[in-house]
Write an enzyme that holds these catalytic residues in place. Structure first.
Site, PDB file in Angstrom:
ATOM      1  N   SER A  63       0.797  -1.237   0.000  1.00  0.00           N
ATOM      2  CA  SER A  63       0.000   0.000   0.000  1.00  0.00           C
ATOM      3  C   SER A  63       0.826   1.282   0.000  1.00  0.00           C
ATOM      4  O   SER A  63       0.247   2.361  -0.153  1.00  0.00           O
ATOM      5  CB  SER A  63      -0.944   0.016   1.192  1.00  0.00           C
ATOM      6  OG  SER A  63      -1.948  -0.954   1.015  1.00  0.00           O
ATOM      7  N   LYS A  66       0.171   3.298  -2.959  1.00  0.00           N
ATOM      8  CA  LYS A  66      -1.064   4.080  -3.112  1.00  0.00           C
ATOM      9  C   LYS A  66      -0.839   5.585  -3.053  1.00  0.00           C
ATOM     10  O   LYS A  66      -1.635   6.360  -3.583  1.00  0.00           O
ATOM     11  CB  LYS A  66      -2.081   3.650  -2.052  1.00  0.00           C
ATOM     12  CG  LYS A  66      -2.529   2.203  -2.224  1.00  0.00           C
ATOM     13  CD  LYS A  66      -3.396   1.757  -1.066  1.00  0.00           C
ATOM     14  CE  LYS A  66      -3.802   0.303  -1.215  1.00  0.00           C
ATOM     15  NZ  LYS A  66      -4.533  -0.199  -0.051  1.00  0.00           N
ATOM     16  N   TYR A 188      -4.035  -2.814  -9.989  1.00  0.00           N
ATOM     17  CA  TYR A 188      -3.895  -2.621  -8.532  1.00  0.00           C
ATOM     18  C   TYR A 188      -2.898  -3.637  -7.961  1.00  0.00           C
ATOM     19  O   TYR A 188      -1.973  -3.274  -7.229  1.00  0.00           O
ATOM     20  CB  TYR A 188      -5.272  -2.758  -7.877  1.00  0.00           C
ATOM     21  CG  TYR A 188      -5.246  -2.762  -6.369  1.00  0.00           C
ATOM     22  CD1 TYR A 188      -5.159  -1.580  -5.640  1.00  0.00           C
ATOM     23  CD2 TYR A 188      -5.295  -3.968  -5.667  1.00  0.00           C
ATOM     24  CE1 TYR A 188      -5.132  -1.591  -4.249  1.00  0.00           C
ATOM     25  CE2 TYR A 188      -5.269  -3.989  -4.283  1.00  0.00           C
ATOM     26  CZ  TYR A 188      -5.181  -2.803  -3.575  1.00  0.00           C
ATOM     27  OH  TYR A 188      -5.142  -2.823  -2.207  1.00  0.00           O
ATOM     28  N   TYR A 239      -4.514   3.962   8.101  1.00  0.00           N
ATOM     29  CA  TYR A 239      -5.842   3.349   8.307  1.00  0.00           C
ATOM     30  C   TYR A 239      -6.428   3.698   9.667  1.00  0.00           C
ATOM     31  O   TYR A 239      -6.360   4.846  10.086  1.00  0.00           O
ATOM     32  CB  TYR A 239      -5.746   1.832   8.063  1.00  0.00           C
ATOM     33  CG  TYR A 239      -5.045   1.545   6.765  1.00  0.00           C
ATOM     34  CD1 TYR A 239      -5.648   1.889   5.569  1.00  0.00           C
ATOM     35  CD2 TYR A 239      -3.762   1.036   6.726  1.00  0.00           C
ATOM     36  CE1 TYR A 239      -5.012   1.691   4.363  1.00  0.00           C
ATOM     37  CE2 TYR A 239      -3.112   0.832   5.522  1.00  0.00           C
ATOM     38  CZ  TYR A 239      -3.742   1.162   4.352  1.00  0.00           C
ATOM     39  OH  TYR A 239      -3.108   0.979   3.167  1.00  0.00           O
ATOM     40  N   VAL A 257       1.494  -3.558   3.807  1.00  0.00           N
ATOM     41  CA  VAL A 257       1.591  -4.834   4.531  1.00  0.00           C
ATOM     42  C   VAL A 257       2.882  -5.605   4.234  1.00  0.00           C
ATOM     43  O   VAL A 257       3.126  -6.646   4.836  1.00  0.00           O
ATOM     44  CB  VAL A 257       0.361  -5.752   4.325  1.00  0.00           C
ATOM     45  CG1 VAL A 257      -0.874  -5.162   4.961  1.00  0.00           C
ATOM     46  CG2 VAL A 257       0.136  -6.081   2.862  1.00  0.00           C
TER      47      VAL A 257
END
Ligand code: DON
Length: 303
Positions: A63, A66, A188, A239, A257
């Site tokens: 991530s 992102k 993705y 998050y 992760v």
């Protein structure tokens, strides 16, 4: 500033807690990561580099990618991305499905999986190759032409990606994807499965510390957009632990992760810390402890 000494002490603090984390095993290709591995790199806007631990060992960026998909979508004129994704912390796990139903297919923010799928979709529409655009940018900014997607990781994610597929189909059911679900998922997974080191990511993120200016000069983002991406990193980048991260580290940050965390010291530089053991929210235990120790000892937070 004795960056090297600060990083050394930060690594000691990180390593002291690395045994408390658990590697991500919901993506089987990541389950074999070494929980004791640790690296930390710092790059300044003046071109200084400092590193400790396994600073050149590649890991799955997951991530952390992102933040680059969002920046690149905005850089390609994708302001319309904000019509399909919000800017509020989710307070829910990164792969949660429940909020999306209540909010009619508009993900809370661009960093939870649902939001990143929407951003990947818009980047795909804008460029024709979302994952390739991210990879080209990472190669150019890091100066490392060997960066690549690890196909086995991308395939492992696709094979076990039932939650992401469910999110993408649900978003599509609300008319919030421009491209086919399968194409969005493929891009993705491909940008999440890019492998890069702490040194590569710290360098690639430098535009965020330079108010949108790229490493070799030239502007990626307007000053306002660079401010906005940093703000969303601070509020949503880790998050449902973003409040805790802001409290402990006090910098905009984006986790993955694979165990990487990219943090931005606006006007000063970037830091990337990495260790694969994760806390229950999916953020690296040792990387966050090291960043906490670094900003606490140096005073180099945004506050
Ligand atoms: O979609 C996933 O679940 C992964 N490719 C990325 C999740 C992730 O890295 C969350 N970060 N802490």
């Amino acid at each position: 500033m004795d960056y090297q000494g600060l990083l050394h002490d930060a690594m000691t603090a990180g390593r002291a807690v690395s045994g408390r984390g658990r590697v991500a095993d919901y993506i089987p290709a990541l389950a074999g990561a070494d929980p004791a591995a640790f690296g930390m790199a710092l790059v300044t806007v003046d071109g200084e580099f400092h590193g400790v631990g396994e600073v050149d060992r590649p890991f799955s960026v997951q991530s952390v990618s992102k933040v680059f998909t969002l920046a690149l979508a905005l850089a390609h004129g994708g302001d319309h991305v904000w019509r399909g994704v919000g800017r509020e912390p989710s307070g829910n796990p990164f792969n949660s499905l429940v909020q999306l139903e209540n909010e009619r297919g508009i993900p809370r923010n661009p960093f939870i999986n649902a939001g990143a799928l929407v951003v990947t979709d818009r980047l795909l529409g804008l460029t024709g190759d979302a994952a390739g655009t991210v990879l080209d940018f990472l190669r150019a900014e890091s100066g490392n032409p060997f960066l690549a997607t690890e196909p086995a990781t991308a395939a492992s994610e696709a094979e076990h990606g039932h939650r992401n597929a469910a999110l993408a189909h649900f978003i599509a059911s609300h008319g919030n994807l421009e491209n086919e679900v399968e194409a969005v998922l493929e891009h993705y997974y491909a940008h999440c499965a890019i492998e890069a080191s702490c040194r590569d990511l710290a360098r690639a993120g430098l535009f965020l510390a330079q108010h949108g200016m790229r490493a070799g000069g030239g502007r990626l983002l307007s000053r306002s957009d660079a401010k906005r991406v940093n703000a969303v990193m601070l509020t949503c980048g880790t998050y449902d632990a973003a409040g805790e991260f802001a409290y402990r580290v006090g910098l905009p940050g984006k986790s993955g992760v694979g165990g990487g965390v990219l943090a931005v010291m606006p006007g000063r530089g970037t830091i990337c810390a990495w260790s694969p053991g994760l806390d229950p929210a999916g953020n690296s235990v040792a990387a966050i402890a090291a960043l906490d120790a670094f900003t606490t000892a140096s005073g180099l937070s945004v506050f």
